[in-house]
Motif scaffolding. Structure first.
Motif, PDB file in Angstrom:
ATOM      1  N   THR A  77     -54.084 -40.018 -27.769  1.00  0.00           N
ATOM      2  CA  THR A  77     -55.266 -40.214 -27.827  1.00  0.00           C
ATOM      3  C   THR A  77     -55.767 -40.588 -29.157  1.00  0.00           C
ATOM      4  O   THR A  77     -55.753 -39.883 -29.994  1.00  0.00           O
ATOM      5  N   ILE A  78     -56.368 -41.863 -29.407  1.00  0.00           N
ATOM      6  CA  ILE A  78     -57.176 -42.249 -30.776  1.00  0.00           C
ATOM      7  C   ILE A  78     -58.444 -42.483 -30.510  1.00  0.00           C
ATOM      8  O   ILE A  78     -58.978 -43.152 -29.568  1.00  0.00           O
ATOM      9  N   GLU A  79     -59.294 -41.689 -31.530  1.00  0.00           N
ATOM     10  CA  GLU A  79     -60.524 -41.771 -31.211  1.00  0.00           C
ATOM     11  C   GLU A  79     -61.148 -42.628 -32.588  1.00  0.00           C
ATOM     12  O   GLU A  79     -60.798 -42.892 -33.357  1.00  0.00           O
ATOM     13  N   ASP A 124     -54.833 -49.415 -27.929  1.00  0.00           N
ATOM     14  CA  ASP A 124     -54.814 -48.975 -26.787  1.00  0.00           C
ATOM     15  C   ASP A 124     -53.454 -48.665 -25.983  1.00  0.00           C
ATOM     16  O   ASP A 124     -53.111 -47.787 -25.484  1.00  0.00           O
ATOM     17  N   THR A 125     -52.713 -50.056 -25.896  1.00  0.00           N
ATOM     18  CA  THR A 125     -51.495 -50.118 -25.329  1.00  0.00           C
ATOM     19  C   THR A 125     -50.467 -49.148 -25.999  1.00  0.00           C
ATOM     20  O   THR A 125     -49.701 -48.592 -25.533  1.00  0.00           O
ATOM     21  N   LEU A 126     -50.384 -49.121 -27.524  1.00  0.00           N
ATOM     22  CA  LEU A 126     -49.513 -48.361 -28.002  1.00  0.00           C
ATOM     23  C   LEU A 126     -49.840 -46.802 -28.052  1.00  0.00           C
ATOM     24  O   LEU A 126     -48.900 -46.091 -27.755  1.00  0.00           O
ATOM     25  N   ALA A 127     -50.939 -46.479 -27.885  1.00  0.00           N
ATOM     26  CA  ALA A 127     -51.609 -45.011 -27.776  1.00  0.00           C
ATOM     27  C   ALA A 127     -50.998 -44.456 -26.274  1.00  0.00           C
ATOM     28  O   ALA A 127     -50.618 -43.450 -26.090  1.00  0.00           O
TER      29      ALA A 127
END
Length: 113
Positions: free
Chosen positions: A111-113, A102-105
Motif C-alpha cells: 500500500t502506498i500512501e 497503483d498497478t505496481l503496488a
C-alpha cells in the motif's frame, strides 16, 4: 508573377541568376526584358484559389499550361489537429504515473500512501 514548367515540375518566380537556353549565364536574370523571358519559356501565372476557413490552408492541386499562361489550381485542406498545450500534457503524465504506481503496488501487494 511568372513561372515555367521544366521537366514536368512547375517553377514559380524568377531567379536572380540563371542560364539562358543558349547556355549564357546571366546575373539579374529577373530583370531581363519580358520578351526574353517569354522566349525562355516563362509565362504569366494565373491562380484559382478557393475561399478558406480559419481552420484550413491552401495546397496546390495542379496546373494547366497553355501558350502564354499557366493556371495553377488550389484546394482548401483542413489544418491538422493542434498539439495539446503543456498543462494538458502534464495532466496526462500525472494520470499515467498514478496508474503505473497503483498497478505496481497492487502487483507487489503493498500500500502506498
Amino acid at each position: 508573377m511568372l513561372g515555367r514548367v521544366v521537366g514536368g515540375k512547375l517553377i514559380i518566380g524568377l531567379p536572380t541568376y540563371g542560364k539562358l537556353n543558349d547556355g549564357t549565364s546571366v546575373s539579374n536574370y529577373h530583370l531581363l526584358p519580358t520578351e526574353t523571358l517569354a522566349d525562355e519559356g516563362w509565362k504569366t501565372i494565373e491562380e484559382i484559389k478557393p475561399t478558406i476557413g480559419e481552420s484550413q490552408h491552401l495546397e496546390r492541386s495542379g496546373y494547366v499550361e497553355n501558350d502564354t499562361t499557366i493556371t495553377v489550381s488550389y484546394v482548401a485542406v483542413d489544418n491538422p489537429a493542434t498539439t495539446p498545450d503543456v498543462e494538458e500534457r502534464l495532466t496526462g503524465v500525472e494520470t499515467t504515473t498514478s496508474e503505473i504506481v497503483d498497478t505496481l503496488a497492487s502487483a507487489l501487494g503493498v500500500t502506498i500512501e
